[in-house]
Design an enzyme around this catalytic site. Structure first.
Site, PDB file in Angstrom:
ATOM      1  N   TRP A  56      -8.133  15.500   6.523  1.00 49.37           N
ATOM      2  CA  TRP A  56      -7.229  15.402   8.333  1.00 49.37           C
ATOM      3  C   TRP A  56      -6.726  16.550   8.406  1.00 49.37           C
ATOM      4  O   TRP A  56      -5.535  16.680   9.114  1.00 49.37           O
ATOM      5  CB  TRP A  56      -6.586  14.100   7.935  1.00 49.37           C
ATOM      6  CG  TRP A  56      -6.591  12.977   8.205  1.00 49.37           C
ATOM      7  CD1 TRP A  56      -9.195  12.648   8.489  1.00 49.37           C
ATOM      8  CD2 TRP A  56      -6.819  11.778   8.008  1.00 49.37           C
ATOM      9  NE1 TRP A  56      -9.432  11.096   8.851  1.00 49.37           N
ATOM     10  CE2 TRP A  56      -8.324  10.466   7.853  1.00 49.37           C
ATOM     11  CE3 TRP A  56      -5.850  11.267   7.285  1.00 49.37           C
ATOM     12  CZ2 TRP A  56      -7.695   9.173   7.595  1.00 49.37           C
ATOM     13  CZ3 TRP A  56      -5.508   9.840   7.167  1.00 49.37           C
ATOM     14  CH2 TRP A  56      -6.607   8.924   7.126  1.00 49.37           C
ATOM     15  N   HIS A  94      -2.893  -4.016  10.829  1.00 50.12           N
ATOM     16  CA  HIS A  94      -2.389  -4.004  12.023  1.00 50.12           C
ATOM     17  C   HIS A  94      -2.057  -4.973  13.390  1.00 50.12           C
ATOM     18  O   HIS A  94      -1.707  -4.184  14.734  1.00 50.12           O
ATOM     19  CB  HIS A  94      -3.454  -2.785  12.438  1.00 50.12           C
ATOM     20  CG  HIS A  94      -3.715  -1.934  11.293  1.00 50.12           C
ATOM     21  ND1 HIS A  94      -4.550  -1.714  10.315  1.00 50.12           N
ATOM     22  CD2 HIS A  94      -2.835  -0.428  11.343  1.00 50.12           C
ATOM     23  CE1 HIS A  94      -4.362  -0.477   9.231  1.00 50.12           C
ATOM     24  NE2 HIS A  94      -3.489   0.248  10.706  1.00 50.12           N
ATOM     25  N   CYS A 111      -9.577   3.079   3.924  1.00 48.91           N
ATOM     26  CA  CYS A 111      -9.349   2.010   4.944  1.00 48.91           C
ATOM     27  C   CYS A 111      -9.819   2.493   6.083  1.00 48.91           C
ATOM     28  O   CYS A 111     -10.220   3.928   6.202  1.00 48.91           O
ATOM     29  CB  CYS A 111      -7.899   1.116   5.287  1.00 48.91           C
ATOM     30  SG  CYS A 111      -6.954   3.092   5.664  1.00 48.91           S
ATOM     31  N   HIS A 119      -6.439   3.906  -2.342  1.00 46.49           N
ATOM     32  CA  HIS A 119      -6.495   2.676  -1.246  1.00 46.49           C
ATOM     33  C   HIS A 119      -7.358   3.973  -0.505  1.00 46.49           C
ATOM     34  O   HIS A 119      -7.630   5.586   0.044  1.00 46.49           O
ATOM     35  CB  HIS A 119      -5.858   3.109  -0.239  1.00 46.49           C
ATOM     36  CG  HIS A 119      -4.836   2.317   0.694  1.00 46.49           C
ATOM     37  ND1 HIS A 119      -5.350   0.990   1.081  1.00 46.49           N
ATOM     38  CD2 HIS A 119      -5.225   2.606   1.856  1.00 46.49           C
ATOM     39  CE1 HIS A 119      -5.835   0.932   2.484  1.00 46.49           C
ATOM     40  NE2 HIS A 119      -5.084   1.716   3.036  1.00 46.49           N
ATOM     41  N   ILE A 144       0.631  -1.052  -0.297  1.00 43.88           N
ATOM     42  CA  ILE A 144      -0.022   0.189  -0.019  1.00 43.88           C
ATOM     43  C   ILE A 144       1.025   1.245   0.118  1.00 43.88           C
ATOM     44  O   ILE A 144       0.244   2.299  -0.582  1.00 43.88           O
ATOM     45  CB  ILE A 144      -0.949   0.186   1.330  1.00 43.88           C
ATOM     46  CG1 ILE A 144      -1.938  -0.978   0.887  1.00 43.88           C
ATOM     47  CG2 ILE A 144      -2.191   1.045   1.054  1.00 43.88           C
ATOM     48  CD1 ILE A 144      -2.485  -1.487  -0.127  1.00 43.88           C
ATOM     49  N   GLU A 192       8.056   5.234   1.146  1.00 44.81           N
ATOM     50  CA  GLU A 192       7.203   6.608   1.697  1.00 44.81           C
ATOM     51  C   GLU A 192       8.144   6.705   2.590  1.00 44.81           C
ATOM     52  O   GLU A 192       7.623   7.803   3.780  1.00 44.81           O
ATOM     53  CB  GLU A 192       5.614   6.694   2.203  1.00 44.81           C
ATOM     54  CG  GLU A 192       4.392   6.037   0.850  1.00 44.81           C
ATOM     55  CD  GLU A 192       3.326   6.414   2.046  1.00 44.81           C
ATOM     56  OE1 GLU A 192       3.046   6.857   2.550  1.00 44.81           O
ATOM     57  OE2 GLU A 192       2.581   5.284   1.271  1.00 44.81           O
ATOM     58  N   ASP A 228      -4.922   7.821  -1.903  1.00 46.60           N
ATOM     59  CA  ASP A 228      -5.171   7.568  -1.042  1.00 46.60           C
ATOM     60  C   ASP A 228      -6.541   8.168  -1.072  1.00 46.60           C
ATOM     61  O   ASP A 228      -6.378  10.237  -0.653  1.00 46.60           O
ATOM     62  CB  ASP A 228      -3.808   7.148  -0.111  1.00 46.60           C
ATOM     63  CG  ASP A 228      -3.252   6.204  -0.165  1.00 46.60           C
ATOM     64  OD1 ASP A 228      -3.648   5.339  -1.324  1.00 46.60           O
ATOM     65  OD2 ASP A 228      -1.972   6.414   0.230  1.00 46.60           O
TER      66      ASP A 228
END
Ligand SMILES: Nc1nc2c(c(=O)[nH]1)N[C@@H](CNc1ccc(C(=O)N[C@@H](CCC(=O)N[C@@H](CCC(=O)N[C@@H](CCC(=O)O)C(=O)O)C(=O)O)C(=O)O)cc1)CN2
Ligand SMILES: [Zn+2]
Length: 810
Positions: free
Chosen positions: A612, A747, A694, A692, A471, A524, A650
């Site tokens: 965000w 996670h 989530c 992506h 990802i 990243e 994303d």
């Protein structure tokens, strides 16, 4: 009568005391007593601060060691049966160990069904309304034995009272608790709401206990009232509170509570208006007062005035609790006078924040040495908002008493200055045309439809079936973090920092060759956070140095501030992508391979960047998002031009951006889709756009997902249900794109086994055409360690290869 309060205050503590105390406790570096002490210190400081600032009703119950919904689940004994063997003793250590085991999972030490060492998975997390805060999801079943297991809220109240504070306890109400709860699969929607009544006696006991101990009021938070509720839910809400009222009365009659003083119950709704829930909510007569969000819920005003609220208390959320802009006190004062000067004299007024200040950083003072002075002057974080509330209260009470306006000169100057500041920082030539046109000129849809692009891309990339990828982020090591810190504090130069990043990219590429992934990424490494990075690089946005906001548990984010027209000054990711392309080529050359290896660039999408961040509030959020979209579009065009032909944009926050009210959702869907398409359509057909998503249940945004017109969607669905996936079957209901539903959960530190991965892919291929399925982890790997990453990916890739052999394709 006019007084002041806040809905809630951040838990972070000075210098992120909350985070560090928790993490030290988990690493066994401090004792449980020290953890509790750290928590108490934060609470005491908050109370003292609020009180000194002039807030009349300071708040207790807004602090939590992990999460406020988890606190309630534990207090109400809503514990899933899988935790039955986790020790739940009376001692302080047992109490906290048990509490954290619900949040973080546990190892069973059972003698019952569990074999020693079995792992017990934690409660799920979910987004708290439309914010970036995550609460835990209580699990209720017919075996749940509702009872009050602690009276922490009462103890906290007494603690504050003994310190001499006039404290207002706050608690999330039973309906919002049920709203976030999960039920056994066979529980129908109606019976879910039946459980509401089982919670009512516990609330009654808690309220009476507070009353007995001298509490004058309690704020019951029911922000589900900001959402569109079905009539059954609203009926259940109504019935539950009437039941609560009756129960409190009858218990008072048999000696509970305080014989001389009845505690006042306040209903608080925030994040949006009450709207169609207004009548039911405000007609429940056990409430002595109501809180209104007068920043994001102003459409309630005519109803408030009509109702009049004689002899009741109105808590007016006039100061924005979700954004960082200094309050224009004069404007808020005039707003109050215009709308509420004519309130009946019997109405008590509380001047308040619009919602809890939980979503704001602690204090802007910590930015003084870092932010441009002009911007600094315009900001106000949680602590400053508290002071503003107090000032506004003074302005309003003085005016009401003497009819003479107190001039808050400095604040007035600042508000005027804001406009000048925004202008100064706006794009030199703010025309509406894209600054950069790519091969698709200034059109905002792709050149060909998906089917047309698919043909071109299949030939161009020639990938095997079940292509494997990740990802984007690879583990962030302490090395990188300390280099970044050194660079930010000026100890090393940008070039030295960049060298470190490049070294990591080289390692990352070698690792991907070794693992034999089909589509590479560059890891990243240069990003602390997927949004903060773009905040650092885009014009019109600024990042803070200490502006931490809780996301969940001990995890915090630093949302950037969008203060002016957003545009791209310079390319942001191209230099490192060119370096990545060269690194890949040099490896291919060194092994004499003529095969092509593709690398996927990762960008954050416009909706997520804005969602965000703290956006400017002088223009609509849709406009801000479109500006960001244009900036990302330029980056996409440049990436294509340097030879990067897979680009992932994303959008994990696109679900949480969905307005709480159903009637506002269509408009959002439209501009969210438009923004994403703006960002991703300036290119040739052969360039493959991925996205992506989530952390959410995507069922409600299926229309958006389809509307994005991406070539490949990678989506976290390891935990989500198949009902949702069923709506994304390629070829069905206009959904055609490639899909990577997530082969394992990133996670969890556990290494996923091949069997578990195969099982999952087999589930997916029941729904999807094999030719459309990608194999990838369900989110980025930045929170994993390098040691966890490799074996997990090895298993995932082995599965893809095995499946290809089984399918007779290689
Ligand atoms: N913005 C945003 N929202 C999101 C997500 C996301 O990725 N980004 N993901 C979802 C889940 N939310 C998350 C939120 C935070 C974190 C997280 O890991 N936060 C880190 C902060 C990471 C960070 O920025 N670290 C800095 C260093 C910051 C720092 O102050 N470090 C300490 C030292 C700690 C260390 O060295 O490790 C210090 O300098 O004193 C860096 O990498 O450079 C934390 O609180 O621990 C993860 C998920 C939803 N919302
Ligand atoms: Zn993700």
């Amino acid at each position: 009568m006019i007084s002041s309060s806040i809905v809630g205050f951040p838990r972070v503590g000075s210098d992120r005391a909350h985070k560090f105390a928790l993490e030290k406790y988990w690493r066994k570096k401090i004792t449980v007593e020290e953890l509790v002490e750290a928590g108490k210190k934060i609470k005491l400081r908050n109370w003292e601060f609020e009180s000194k600032a002039g807030i009349e009703q300071i708040v207790v119950g807004d602090f939590s060691y992990y999460d406020h919904i988890l606190d309630l689940a534990v207090a109400f004994n809503v514990i899933p049966s899988r935790f039955k063997d986790v020790k739940r003793g009376d001692g302080l250590e047992d109490k906290f160990e048990f509490y954290f085991s619900l949040a973080r999972g546990a190892k069973s030490t059972a003698n019952g069904n569990n074999i020693e060492g079995d792992s017990i998975h934690p409660l799920e997390m979910t987004k708290w309304f439309d914010t970036n805060y995550h609460c835990l999801v209580p699990e209720i079943s017919k075996h749940t034995e509702f009872k009050l297991t602690n009276k922490d809220l009462v103890e906290e109240y007494v603690h504050a009272k003994n310190q001499g504070y006039n404290a207002k306890p706050v608690i999330v109400g039973p309906a919002t608790f049920i709203y976030f709860s999960k039920f056994e699969d066979n529980t129908s929607t109606e019976s879910k709401w039946d459980y509401l009544n089982k919670l009512i006696p516990l609330y009654a006991d808690l309220i009476l206990e507070l009353e007995k101990n001298g509490a004058k009021m309690i704020q019951i938070d029911e922000p589900i009232l900001a959402t569109t509720l079905d009539s059954e839910v609203l009926d259940a809400f109504d019935r539950a509170y009437k039941l609560l009222g009756g129960l409190i009365e009858s218990k008072r009659n048999i000696g509970y509570g305080d014989p001389y003083y009845k505690i006042k119950l306040f209903l608080a709704n925030y994040y949006s208006s009450y709207d169609e829930n207004f009548d039911v909510a405000t007609s429940i007569d056990i409430f002595d007062g109501f809180h209104f969000d007068l920043v994001n819920g102003i459409s309630d005003i005519p109803k408030i005035l009509e109702k009049g609220f004689k002899n009741k208390t109105l808590s007016l959320g006039l100061v924005d609790g979700r954004n960082v802009w200094k309050t224009d006190l004069k404007e808020r004062f005039n707003f109050f006078i215009k709308n509420f000067a004519g309130l009946d004299p019997s109405v008590s007024v509380i001047i308040n924040s619009s919602c809890s200040l939980l979503h704001l950083p602690l204090t802007v003072k910590k930015e003084k040495d870092y932010l441009e002075t002009d911007l600094y002057r315009l900001l106000s974080f949680a602590s400053e908002k508290v002071i503003e509330i107090s000032q506004l209260t003074t302005m309003i009470s003085v005016y009401r008493e003497s009819r003479s306006l107190v001039a808050f000169d400095e604040n007035f100057q600042d508000s005027k200055f804001k406009k000048v500041f925004i202008c100064k920082h706006s794009r030199p030539n703010p025309d509406t045309k894209p600054r950069k046109t790519g091969p698709n000129e200034d059109k905002f849809t792709r050149i060909s439809s998906f089917q047309g692009r698919k043909k071109i891309q299949n030939e161009y990339f020639n990938l095997p079936i079940y292509p494997t990828t990740t990802i984007g982020s690879f583990p962030q090591t302490t090395d990188i973090r300390s280099k970044r810190r050194a660079y930010k504090s000026g100890e090393i130069t940008y070039e030295q920092y960049l060298d470190e990043i490049k070294r990591k990219i080289i390692d990352c590429i070698h690792l991907q060759f070794e693992l034999d992934l089909d589509v590479f990424v560059n890891g990243e490494y240069e990003r602390t956070d997927m949004v903060e990075f773009f905040g650092e690089n885009l014009e019109g946005m600024e990042v803070t140095t200490n502006g931490w906001v809780q996301s969940y548990g001990s995890r915090y984010v630093k949302p950037p501030i969008i203060f002016a027209h957003v545009y791209r000054g310079n390319p942001m990711t191209c230099e490192l992508m060119e370096f990545t392309l060269k690194t890949i080529q040099s490896v291919l050359d060194s092994i004499g391979s003529t095969k092509k290896k593709y690398v996927k660039a990762i960008l954050t999408g416009p909706v997520t960047i804005v969602k965000w961040s703290f956006p400017r509030n002088d223009i609509p959020i849709s406009e801000v998002t479109k500006q960001v979209a244009m900036a990302i579009r330029e980056e996409v065009i440049d990436l294509e031009a340097i030879g990067v032909h897979m680009i992932q944009v994303d959008e994990p926050a696109i679900r949480e951006g969905l307005p709480l009210k159903k009637k506002d959702q269509d408009e959002y869907k439209q501009w969210a889709i438009e923004s994403f398409r703006t960002a991703t359509s300036g290119i040739n057909d052969f360039t493959q756009i991925h996205t992506h998503m989530c952390y959410s249940d995507f069922y409600e945004i299926i229309e958006i997902i389809k509307g994005l017109d991406v070539d490949v969607l990678t989506i976290e669905s390891v935990k989500s249900n198949m009902k949702f996936l069923n709506n994304l079957v390629p070829g069905k209901e206009n959904y055609e794109a490639g899909i990577g539903p997530g082969a394992y959960d990133v996670h969890s530190p556990a290494i996923p086994s091949k069997e578990e991965i195969i099982e999952r892919i087999k589930q997916y291929t029941k729904y999807f055409d094999k030719k459309s399925v990608w194999i990838n982890p369900d989110c980025g790997n930045k929170t994993r360690t390098e040691a966890e990453l490799k074996p997990a990916l090895q298993n995932m890739i082995a599965v893809a290869k095995q499946l290809r052999i089984q399918e007779g394709e290689n």
